[in-house]
Motif scaffolding. Structure first.
Motif, PDB file in Angstrom:
ATOM      1  N   GLU A  16      44.108  37.271  43.845  1.00 50.00           N
ATOM      2  CA  GLU A  16      45.356  37.992  44.123  1.00 50.00           C
ATOM      3  C   GLU A  16      45.884  38.685  42.869  1.00 50.00           C
ATOM      4  OE1 GLU A  16      47.981  35.094  45.724  1.00 50.00           O
ATOM      5  OE2 GLU A  16      46.754  34.727  47.528  1.00 50.00           O
ATOM      6  N   GLU A  17      45.817  38.002  41.731  1.00 51.89           N
ATOM      7  CA  GLU A  17      46.307  38.578  40.481  1.00 51.89           C
ATOM      8  C   GLU A  17      45.475  39.796  40.088  1.00 51.89           C
ATOM      9  OE1 GLU A  17      48.353  39.109  36.803  1.00 51.89           O
ATOM     10  OE2 GLU A  17      48.857  38.146  38.718  1.00 51.89           O
ATOM     11  N   LEU A  22      44.794  45.730  39.671  1.00 57.90           N
ATOM     12  CA  LEU A  22      44.029  46.929  40.017  1.00 57.90           C
ATOM     13  C   LEU A  22      44.893  47.922  40.789  1.00 57.90           C
ATOM     14  CD1 LEU A  22      40.612  45.288  40.971  1.00 57.90           C
ATOM     15  CD2 LEU A  22      41.047  46.807  39.037  1.00 57.90           C
ATOM     16  N   GLU A  23      45.761  47.414  41.647  1.00 58.48           N
ATOM     17  CA  GLU A  23      46.690  48.297  42.357  1.00 58.48           C
ATOM     18  C   GLU A  23      47.679  48.922  41.385  1.00 58.48           C
ATOM     19  OE1 GLU A  23      48.428  45.798  45.296  1.00 58.48           O
ATOM     20  OE2 GLU A  23      46.680  45.885  46.657  1.00 58.48           O
ATOM     21  N   VAL A  30      39.838  48.258  46.206  1.00 57.65           N
ATOM     22  CA  VAL A  30      39.241  46.945  46.442  1.00 57.65           C
ATOM     23  C   VAL A  30      38.889  46.849  47.921  1.00 57.65           C
ATOM     24  CG1 VAL A  30      39.576  44.444  46.369  1.00 57.65           C
ATOM     25  CG2 VAL A  30      40.552  45.898  44.570  1.00 57.65           C
ATOM     26  N   VAL A  31      37.608  46.778  48.223  1.00 58.48           N
ATOM     27  CA  VAL A  31      37.170  46.766  49.624  1.00 58.48           C
ATOM     28  C   VAL A  31      36.485  45.459  50.004  1.00 58.48           C
ATOM     29  CG1 VAL A  31      36.966  49.273  49.788  1.00 58.48           C
ATOM     30  CG2 VAL A  31      35.017  47.945  48.997  1.00 58.48           C
ATOM     31  N   GLU A 113      46.715  46.913  30.923  1.00 61.41           N
ATOM     32  CA  GLU A 113      46.177  47.916  29.990  1.00 61.41           C
ATOM     33  C   GLU A 113      44.752  47.571  29.592  1.00 61.41           C
ATOM     34  OE1 GLU A 113      50.455  48.047  30.129  1.00 61.41           O
ATOM     35  OE2 GLU A 113      49.092  46.384  29.680  1.00 61.41           O
ATOM     36  N   ARG A 114      44.503  46.290  29.332  1.00 61.63           N
ATOM     37  CA  ARG A 114      43.140  45.876  28.956  1.00 61.63           C
ATOM     38  C   ARG A 114      42.195  46.063  30.130  1.00 61.63           C
ATOM     39  NH1 ARG A 114      38.764  45.519  27.922  1.00 61.63           N
ATOM     40  NH2 ARG A 114      37.597  43.937  26.739  1.00 61.63           N
ATOM     41  N   LEU A 115      42.653  45.762  31.325  1.00 61.04           N
ATOM     42  CA  LEU A 115      41.836  45.949  32.518  1.00 61.04           C
ATOM     43  C   LEU A 115      41.524  47.431  32.724  1.00 61.04           C
ATOM     44  CD1 LEU A 115      40.518  44.839  35.106  1.00 61.04           C
ATOM     45  CD2 LEU A 115      42.744  45.045  36.217  1.00 61.04           C
TER      46      LEU A 115
END
Length: 270
Positions: A16-17, A22-23, A30-31, A113-115
């Motif tokens: 969930e996190e 990502l959203e 995300v599929v 930001e890192r992601l």
């Protein structure tokens, strides 16, 4: 159409996190979600994904085993495999992950930001291969590759990129800024970082640290990677080789191999 992503993690809060982050950064769809390695392989066989976010320690197949099977299938069938970004609470598998050509290795918790930087790096690596003609044209116009042991020149953006190395200390993940590292020394598949007042062990190999740090770091010896900003003196020893005296509190001394000495002098403007 946004790149399609699969999240693989046995813990629901972690999935969930990651979906939330990502959203937040956008640009990725995300599929699919999987709770273990076997589910992940079933989903990966049923749909072409661009990105896979893989936890490492899961019941059954580990994330490393999933990545290994993906790589093997891509090589056997000649198809493009999705870019793999490992997302884990444990930094001690980073060397194995990069040996499997992972796009990145994120140690939880990580910021949006890192992601985002990780996703951008992965998608850049997923670009389709150029035709032979265009590849030849690009090779003629591209800068020459660095010789072994030499650091390739960086573009303006890369020169100013903040590089931090995750270190496990007292049960916490501490991010050490590259500029705080005086030198790194190889230690049986790992590396030891010499900081101003501390010495810490990291799970990255010296080769991986060299790829991550670049810039003003230079491989002066097969066992040493030195931050050139800390070089104070160059001293010849009795064997005719050079020894660097570094500008830390201990005035650390690092041997320079004969092979790397000419390039080191050039980098230092000598």
């Amino acid at each position: 159409m946004h790149p399609r992503a699969l999240i693989v993690d046995d813990e629901a809060p972690a999935r969930e996190e990651l979906r939330f982050l990502l959203e937040e950064i956008g640009g990725v769809q995300v599929v699919g979600e999987a709770t273990n390695g076997e589910e992940a392989l079933l989903l990966l066989n049923s749909l072409a994904y661009d990105l896979v976010f893989l936890d490492i320690r899961m019941p059954g197949l580990t994330g490393l085993q999933v990545a290994e099977r993906l790589r093997g299938a891509a090589g056997a069938e000649g198809v493009r495999s999705p870019q793999v970004i490992f997302t884990t609470a444990y930094p001690d598998h980073a060397v194995e992950a990069f040996d499997l050509a992972a796009a990145d290795y994120l140690v939880k918790p990580f910021s949006a930001e890192r992601l985002q930087r990780s996703v951008e790096r992965a998608l850049a690596g997923a670009e389709p291969a150029a035709s032979p003609a265009s590849a030849a044209s690009s090779a003629r116009s591209a800068p020459a590759a660095a010789a072994p042991g030499e650091t390739a020149p960086l573009g303006r953006a890369a020169q100013h990129q903040l590089v931090r190395i995750p270190v496990q200390k007292d049960g916490r993940t501490v991010l050490v800024e590259g500029d705080a590292i005086v030198y790194a020394v190889a230690a049986r598949g790992y590396a030891s970082l010499k900081l101003a007042d501390d010495r810490v062990l990291v799970s990255f190999s010296l080769n991986e640290l060299e790829r991550r740090l670049q810039g003003h770091f230079f491989r002066v010896h097969r066992s040493y990677l030195v931050n050139l900003r800390y070089v104070r003196e160059l001293v010849p020893d009795f064997r005719g080789t050079l020894v660097l005296v570094l500008n830390d509190r201990q005035r650390s001394r690092v041997e320079v191999s004969r092979r790397h000495a000419p390039e080191l002098r050039r980098r230092l403007g000598l």
